[in-house]
Design an enzyme around this catalytic site. Sequence first.
Site, PDB file in Angstrom:
ATOM      1  N   GLU A   1      -9.553  -9.356   3.554  1.00 19.75           N
ATOM      2  CA  GLU A   1      -9.874  -7.959   3.249  1.00 19.75           C
ATOM      3  C   GLU A   1     -11.229  -7.857   2.564  1.00 19.75           C
ATOM      4  O   GLU A   1     -11.476  -8.520   1.534  1.00 19.75           O
ATOM      5  CB  GLU A   1      -8.769  -7.358   2.357  1.00 19.75           C
ATOM      6  CG  GLU A   1      -9.023  -5.890   2.044  1.00 19.75           C
ATOM      7  CD  GLU A   1      -7.797  -5.145   1.515  1.00 19.75           C
ATOM      8  OE1 GLU A   1      -6.706  -5.750   1.436  1.00 19.75           O
ATOM      9  OE2 GLU A   1      -7.950  -3.959   1.178  1.00 19.75           O
TER      10      GLU A   1
ATOM     11  N   SER B   1       0.843  -1.202   0.000  1.00 20.33           N
ATOM     12  CA  SER B   1       0.000   0.000   0.000  1.00 20.33           C
ATOM     13  C   SER B   1       0.876   1.250   0.000  1.00 20.33           C
ATOM     14  O   SER B   1       0.407   2.339  -0.310  1.00 20.33           O
ATOM     15  CB  SER B   1      -0.926   0.010   1.220  1.00 20.33           C
ATOM     16  OG  SER B   1      -0.206  -0.229   2.404  1.00 20.33           O
TER      17      SER B   1
ATOM     18  N   ASP C   1       5.740  -7.283   2.420  1.00 22.62           N
ATOM     19  CA  ASP C   1       4.758  -7.633   1.383  1.00 22.62           C
ATOM     20  C   ASP C   1       5.477  -7.920   0.060  1.00 22.62           C
ATOM     21  O   ASP C   1       6.235  -7.072  -0.429  1.00 22.62           O
ATOM     22  CB  ASP C   1       3.834  -6.416   1.198  1.00 22.62           C
ATOM     23  CG  ASP C   1       2.387  -6.789   0.984  1.00 22.62           C
ATOM     24  OD1 ASP C   1       2.085  -7.994   0.904  1.00 22.62           O
ATOM     25  OD2 ASP C   1       1.566  -5.862   0.906  1.00 22.62           O
TER      26      ASP C   1
HETATM   27  O1  KIV Z   1      -0.418  -3.507   1.493  1.00 17.16           O
HETATM   28  C1  KIV Z   1      -1.103  -3.415   2.507  1.00 17.16           C
HETATM   29  O2  KIV Z   1      -1.032  -2.450   3.265  1.00 17.16           O
HETATM   30  C2  KIV Z   1      -2.032  -4.490   2.797  1.00 17.16           C
HETATM   31  C3  KIV Z   1      -3.067  -4.233   3.851  1.00 17.16           C
HETATM   32  C4  KIV Z   1      -4.196  -3.488   3.255  1.00 17.16           C
HETATM   33  C5  KIV Z   1      -3.510  -5.495   4.493  1.00 17.16           C
HETATM   34  O3  KIV Z   1      -1.980  -5.506   2.187  1.00 17.16           O
END
Ligand code: KIV
Length: 295
Positions: free
Chosen positions: A211, A71, A113
């Site tokens: 989500e 994000s 991520d």
């Molecule tokens: O990238 C992110 O911040 C996420 C959250 C919305 C869970 O995947």
Amino acid sequence: MTESASPANPGSPYGTLPTATVPATRKPVSLPRLREMHGQGEKITMLTAYDATFAAVADAAGVECILVGDSLGMVCQGLPSTVGVTLETMRYHTESVVRGLRRVQGTAWVIGDLPFGTYHESREQALRSATVLMQAGAHMVKLEGGGWTAEVVQFLVERGIPVCAHLGLTPQTVHALGGYRVQGKGDDAAATLRRHALELQDAGAAMVVLEMVPAALSQALTGELERCATIGIGAGQGCAGQVLVLHDMLGINLGKMPRFVRNFMDGAPSVRQAMEAYVRAVKDGSFPVNAQHAW
Ligand code: KIV
């Protein structure tokens, strides 16, 4: 030792990191500790952070898990979606977060991520990408999607890399989904989501972000997934834990605030106190409220 002279705050004019207080007495958050919390029904708190200072403040506020989410493409880089985020950018921000935590002897569990296109080609590609984030200091990686991802998750877990899965609204596939909408509505979609969640648990995922999933479905899944903690965002109060994007919960989202967000800066004298209020509200079950923040 005064704060300005401490090793964590060597007197830089550009901001000092908070001294560790609550977390100094907290043991480092580990996979066994997260499993224990899950088993005992203690809600797990997670927030995104992308830099050293916010990570240190979140840690000091008692947040257990820090997600260096892609994000950041939207909130830090101004991209229209997370699709344009690169592995190099994720490495940079993961390192920044981990550096901030180390400077304050932070204890939070850091999740890096994996961005779009860095685990889709093969299990080997996923391992190479995950290695970059683990070497940047992450304790766990997160990847989106169900079905085809189960074998990728198993491959990583067997090689000692803890994995958080992500189902429901998966922002990296927003174009295929046709927008940011609730997922898992209707019997067929709910059955597919449930199957994917069980497969990911069997593959060894220790957590799964849900989500924008109907609250009733998330609650049922949370009961079924004994070895995989559900972390909700727009998925209702029945999840094993909650996550929010930092900028959203601080009320500085530049666009439309999603329904599932509460602005914790409302009435809070500082960012740290807003984060502490978030931790309290998740722990005592007063956030989220199904009727207000879920579907
Ligand atoms: O990238 C992110 O911040 C996420 C959250 C919305 C869970 O995947």
